[in-house]
Design an enzyme around this catalytic site. Structure first.
Site, PDB file in Angstrom:
ATOM      1  CG  HIS A 156      39.875  40.839  38.580  1.00  0.00           C
ATOM      2  ND1 HIS A 156      39.755  40.854  39.948  1.00  0.00           N
ATOM      3  CD2 HIS A 156      38.803  40.141  38.135  1.00  0.00           C
ATOM      4  CE1 HIS A 156      38.663  40.190  40.314  1.00  0.00           C
ATOM      5  NE2 HIS A 156      38.063  39.748  39.224  1.00  0.00           N
TER       6      HIS A 156
ATOM      7  CG  ASP B 183      36.961  41.814  48.788  1.00  0.00           C
ATOM      8  OD1 ASP B 183      36.711  41.476  47.614  1.00  0.00           O
ATOM      9  OD2 ASP B 183      36.115  41.774  49.694  1.00  0.00           O
TER      10      ASP B 183
ATOM     11  CG  LEU C 127      59.233  41.747  49.537  1.00  0.00           C
ATOM     12  CD1 LEU C 127      58.740  42.107  50.941  1.00  0.00           C
ATOM     13  CD2 LEU C 127      58.498  42.590  48.486  1.00  0.00           C
TER      14      LEU C 127
HETATM   15  C1  FPP Z   1      38.905  40.249  44.991  1.00  0.00           C
HETATM   16  O1  FPP Z   1      38.072  41.182  44.380  1.00  0.00           O
HETATM   17  C2  FPP Z   1      40.074  39.997  44.185  1.00  0.00           C
HETATM   18  C3  FPP Z   1      40.368  38.803  43.610  1.00  0.00           C
HETATM   19  C4  FPP Z   1      39.538  37.593  43.762  1.00  0.00           C
HETATM   20  C5  FPP Z   1      41.530  38.645  42.758  1.00  0.00           C
HETATM   21  C6  FPP Z   1      42.767  39.383  43.173  1.00  0.00           C
HETATM   22  C7  FPP Z   1      43.642  39.420  41.999  1.00  0.00           C
HETATM   23  C8  FPP Z   1      44.393  40.479  41.615  1.00  0.00           C
HETATM   24  C9  FPP Z   1      44.516  41.713  42.394  1.00  0.00           C
HETATM   25  C10 FPP Z   1      45.119  40.437  40.333  1.00  0.00           C
HETATM   26  C11 FPP Z   1      46.121  39.326  40.133  1.00  0.00           C
HETATM   27  C12 FPP Z   1      47.135  39.205  41.201  1.00  0.00           C
HETATM   28  C13 FPP Z   1      48.453  39.055  41.032  1.00  0.00           C
HETATM   29  C14 FPP Z   1      49.279  38.745  42.225  1.00  0.00           C
HETATM   30  C15 FPP Z   1      49.145  39.188  39.743  1.00  0.00           C
HETATM   31  P1  FPP Z   1      36.596  40.766  44.012  1.00  0.00           P
HETATM   32  O2  FPP Z   1      36.560  40.344  42.597  1.00  0.00           O
HETATM   33  O3  FPP Z   1      36.089  39.744  44.971  1.00  0.00           O
HETATM   34  O4  FPP Z   1      35.868  42.134  44.217  1.00  0.00           O
HETATM   35  P2  FPP Z   1      34.373  42.362  44.669  1.00  0.00           P
HETATM   36  O5  FPP Z   1      34.267  41.915  46.089  1.00  0.00           O
HETATM   37  O6  FPP Z   1      34.202  43.826  44.522  1.00  0.00           O
HETATM   38  O7  FPP Z   1      33.499  41.570  43.743  1.00  0.00           O
END
Ligand code: FPP
Length: 243
Positions: A40, A23, A134
């Site tokens: 992201h 997050d 893994l």
């Molecule tokens: C949360 O941050 C993150 C996500 C909803 C997406 C996670 C995705 C990735 C790390 C990239 C793709 C993954 C792979 C496995 C290739 P948020 O957007 O909710 O952040 P915020 O709380 O600051 O708004």
């Protein structure tokens, strides 16, 4: 540092399986006056670091929450960008994954994705299914409640077909039908981004999991923070309800 050796020295806690709620990508980008997708993209780099750390430390299972059932509530541009990022990352890293003996599994409701993405996931899972290093699980369009409802439906079908006796249903029945059923239980759940909630992740599977929350935003997550979380885990006393 080998996690398994290190762990035996510290106490008797085993550490086979770590799950991560990644997050903070959006806030990381906003702090830099960049669009959320920039966060992201940086988040993918942190994913690769977490995988690298897991490989170096011979972790058995790493489960990452990449897209929740609730993430469909985001603006469509962000959803499409996230899916595109996932496709690009998987396509470009599948060779690395396979060459490093990683077994990849995607958990979640894939029905809502287009056939190209489903084919890529199936191809990747199939290519790596006999790998013995893994175990890397990526949760996309995943929800803990969805997972439990899926099990309920399976149980009802088994009863209807006369393959399962209602009186014989117990916790083990659910555990053997739920996602990640073939894997060791989640020992440690890490959540970055400073929020203290589960956001519908692995509800059944984390009954006795240790939690580690950090304010670090996901794109800043690195081996140093990963190690701090693991160190904190080894300081915990786990008694699973016993004394
Ligand atoms: C949360 O941050 C993150 C996500 C909803 C997406 C996670 C995705 C990735 C790390 C990239 C793709 C993954 C792979 C496995 C290739 P948020 O957007 O909710 O952040 P915020 O709380 O600051 O708004």
């Amino acid at each position: 540092m080998l996690v398994n050796l290190y762990m035996i020295k510290k106490n008797k806690n085993t550490l086979n399986h770590i799950a991560i709620i990644m997050d903070g990508n959006g806030r990381w980008a906003q702090k830099r006056n960049k669009p959320r997708i920039y966060g992201h993209k940086k988040g993918v780099k942190a994913v690769l670091k977490a995988i690298d750390f897991s490989l170096c430390n011979k972790l058995n299972v790493l489960t990452l929450y990449a897209f929740s059932s609730e993430n469909w509530r985001r603006p469509i541009q962000e959803i499409l960008a996230l899916i595109k990022l996932f496709v690009c990352t998987l396509s470009s890293k599948i060779k690395f994954i396979h060459n490093n003996n990683i077994c990849l599994k995607v958990i979640g409701n894939l029905n809502q994705f287009d056939s190209k993405l489903i084919s890529l996931i199936l191809y990747s899972e199939n290519l790596t299914k006999y790998n013995t290093g893994l175990q890397l699980n990526i949760a996309i369009n995943y929800g803990g409640r969805w997972d439990i409802v899926k099990v309920i439906k399976k149980i009802v079908r088994l009863i209807q077909r006369g393959l399962l006796d209602l009186n014989k249903i117990n916790e083990n029945t659910v555990s053997t039908l739920i996602s990640l059923n073939h894997l060791p239980p989640v020992d440690l759940l890490i959540r970055t981004g400073g929020e203290y909630r589960l956001s519908n992740f692995l509800l059944w599977q984390i009954a006795y999991t240790e939690f580690y929350f950090t304010n670090v935003l996901w794109p800043d997550f690195d081996s140093k923070i990963f190690k701090i979380a693991i160190d904190a885990y080894f300081c915990r006393k786990r008694n699973f309800g016993g004394l």
